[in-house]
Design an enzyme around this catalytic site. Structure first.
Site, PDB file in Angstrom:
ATOM      1  N   SER A  83      27.689  34.896  36.710  1.00 22.14           N
ATOM      2  CA  SER A  83      26.950  36.100  37.100  1.00 22.14           C
ATOM      3  C   SER A  83      26.041  36.582  35.984  1.00 22.14           C
ATOM      4  O   SER A  83      24.901  37.002  36.221  1.00 22.14           O
ATOM      5  CB  SER A  83      27.933  37.214  37.488  1.00 22.14           C
ATOM      6  OG  SER A  83      28.785  36.796  38.539  1.00 22.14           O
ATOM      7  N   ASN A  84      26.529  36.517  34.738  1.00 22.71           N
ATOM      8  CA  ASN A  84      25.731  36.989  33.604  1.00 22.71           C
ATOM      9  C   ASN A  84      24.621  36.025  33.219  1.00 22.71           C
ATOM     10  O   ASN A  84      23.765  36.359  32.402  1.00 22.71           O
ATOM     11  CB  ASN A  84      26.644  37.261  32.406  1.00 22.71           C
ATOM     12  CG  ASN A  84      27.524  38.462  32.635  1.00 22.71           C
ATOM     13  OD1 ASN A  84      27.068  39.596  32.558  1.00 22.71           O
ATOM     14  ND2 ASN A  84      28.783  38.226  32.963  1.00 22.71           N
ATOM     15  N   LYS A 202      39.077  32.441  38.027  1.00 22.07           N
ATOM     16  CA  LYS A 202      38.547  33.550  37.243  1.00 22.07           C
ATOM     17  C   LYS A 202      38.530  34.748  38.171  1.00 22.07           C
ATOM     18  O   LYS A 202      37.815  34.767  39.173  1.00 22.07           O
ATOM     19  CB  LYS A 202      37.134  33.264  36.742  1.00 22.07           C
ATOM     20  CG  LYS A 202      36.535  34.457  35.994  1.00 22.07           C
ATOM     21  CD  LYS A 202      35.033  34.357  35.818  1.00 22.07           C
ATOM     22  CE  LYS A 202      34.480  35.652  35.220  1.00 22.07           C
ATOM     23  NZ  LYS A 202      33.000  35.683  35.207  1.00 22.07           N
ATOM     24  N   SER A 204      37.693  38.635  38.500  1.00 20.39           N
ATOM     25  CA  SER A 204      36.950  39.722  37.862  1.00 20.39           C
ATOM     26  C   SER A 204      37.208  41.075  38.510  1.00 20.39           C
ATOM     27  O   SER A 204      36.541  42.048  38.177  1.00 20.39           O
ATOM     28  CB  SER A 204      35.442  39.418  37.903  1.00 20.39           C
ATOM     29  OG  SER A 204      35.153  38.245  37.189  1.00 20.39           O
ATOM     30  N   GLY A 228      38.539  38.162  34.118  1.00 20.34           N
ATOM     31  CA  GLY A 228      37.094  38.129  34.238  1.00 20.34           C
ATOM     32  C   GLY A 228      36.365  39.223  33.496  1.00 20.34           C
ATOM     33  O   GLY A 228      35.175  39.421  33.713  1.00 20.34           O
TER      34      GLY A 228
END
Length: 333
Positions: A83-84, A202, A204, A228
């Site tokens: 996502s980042n 993962k 989040s 996450g």
């Protein structure tokens, strides 16, 4: 401050349990009983920000520069195209080239996790194969969510099973409800943990009860849970998480690796003190200011942040000042 106080309160039961379990000795984390995992995911993974030039092209030279700086930090590995990494904004050929670039620069003893989740099962399989060919060690597969109402447990189990069957590399599930509006159901996770090529998740979402239950329900499988976010890393470790994929590690990599070390060595008071100082900066570069905030903070610590791709907008001067105050107030600037 109210949020910080509530999170501190939520950590107390986990810390109390740890202190009760080892009242007279320094006891750290241990591997759950059973066989060792086929691929050890214990440790910290930064989900890399993708650097762009002022013209919003992928800046591979700046990416390589950041990788050289990260090489001195004791990360277990790196995550690309999460996502980042502004994964949805990258063209397919850019996704493959970013993975290839990182693989060339990354020592072989560091794991490379690459995002390969798409909306269709077929597209996910095709991209996963491409990620493997580009050098990824593990595929990180986010939940498909465009047709969210149709993503039942059965549909998701079928999707991930097909991906796991076809993938030439191990698969880690990725549940990020803040972005997808979809929490991978617990019963789906438990079922998928039995697949020989699905080795972890993962998560989040930040629900520590859910993470602890995942660890408990999959303890007989070759399956690891990754936190996450840096904001709940200590609490995740307390309930058995193996490691963390933390956006803040792009900025404060050494402190997060230190937190990981303190937890594993059983230095819980020191770990708690450090965790407290990471909560507000983590909030600032995730839910408060997102990727623009993360990239701005990276620049203060010697990394290239640069612009985001449109339509993500840069921070305003007022937002930048608030972000800087947050890091300063917690002793990082």
């Amino acid at each position: 401050m109210a949020f910080s106080s509530r999170l501190t309160s939520s950590l107390r039961p986990a810390l109390a349990a740890l202190q009760w379990a080892a009242p007279r000795q320094c006891r750290g984390l241990s591997t759950p009983q059973g066989s060792e995992p086929s691929l050890d995911l214990r440790g910290i993974f930064p989900p890399l920000a993708t650097p762009f030039s002022p013209s919003q092209e992928v800046d591979y030279a700046q990416l390589e520069g950041n990788l050289r700086r990260y090489a001195s930090i004791s990360f277990r590995g790196l995550v690309v195209l999460g996502s980042n990494g502004e994964y949805p904004y990258l063209a397919p050929h850019e996704r493959v080239e970013v993975v290839s670039c990182v693989r060339r620069a990354l020592p072989r003893d560091r794991l490379l996790l690459a995002g390969s989740g798409c909306e269709s099962t077929q597209a996910t399989i095709e991209l996963t194969v491409s990620m493997a060919e580009a050098g990824a060690d593990v595929a990180l597969v986010v939940t498909p969510c465009y047709y969210r109402g149709a993503m039942t447990t059965a549909a998701l189990v079928h999707h991930y099973t097909e991906v796991g069957n076809a993938s030439p590399i191990p698969v880690v599930l990725y549940s990020v409800p803040a972005n997808t509006g979809l929490d991978l159901p617990m019963d789906a996770v438990i079922t998928l943990a039995q697949h020989p090529n699905i080795i972890g998740i993962k998560d989040s979402g930040g629900d520590i009860t859910r993470m602890g239950l995942m660890v408990h329900k999959t303890r007989q499988e070759d399956f690891q849970v990754l936190a996450g976010s840096a904001g709940f890393l200590l609490a995740s470790y307390a309930v058995g998480a193996a490691g963390g994929v933390c956006a803040l590690a792009n900025v404060l990599g050494d402190p997060l690796c230190q937190l990981d070390h303190l937890c594993r060595e059983g230095q819980w008071q020191e770990a708690r003190d450090l965790q407290h100082r990471l909560i507000e900066p983590n909030m600032a570069v995730t839910r408060r200011f997102g990727i623009p905030g993360l990239k701005k903070a990276m620049e203060w610590f010697g990394y290239y942040g640069g612009p985001c791709r449109a339509p993500l907008a840069p921070l305003s001067p007022a937002q930048t000042e608030e972000l800087k105050r947050t890091f300063s107030a917690n002793g990082w600037l």
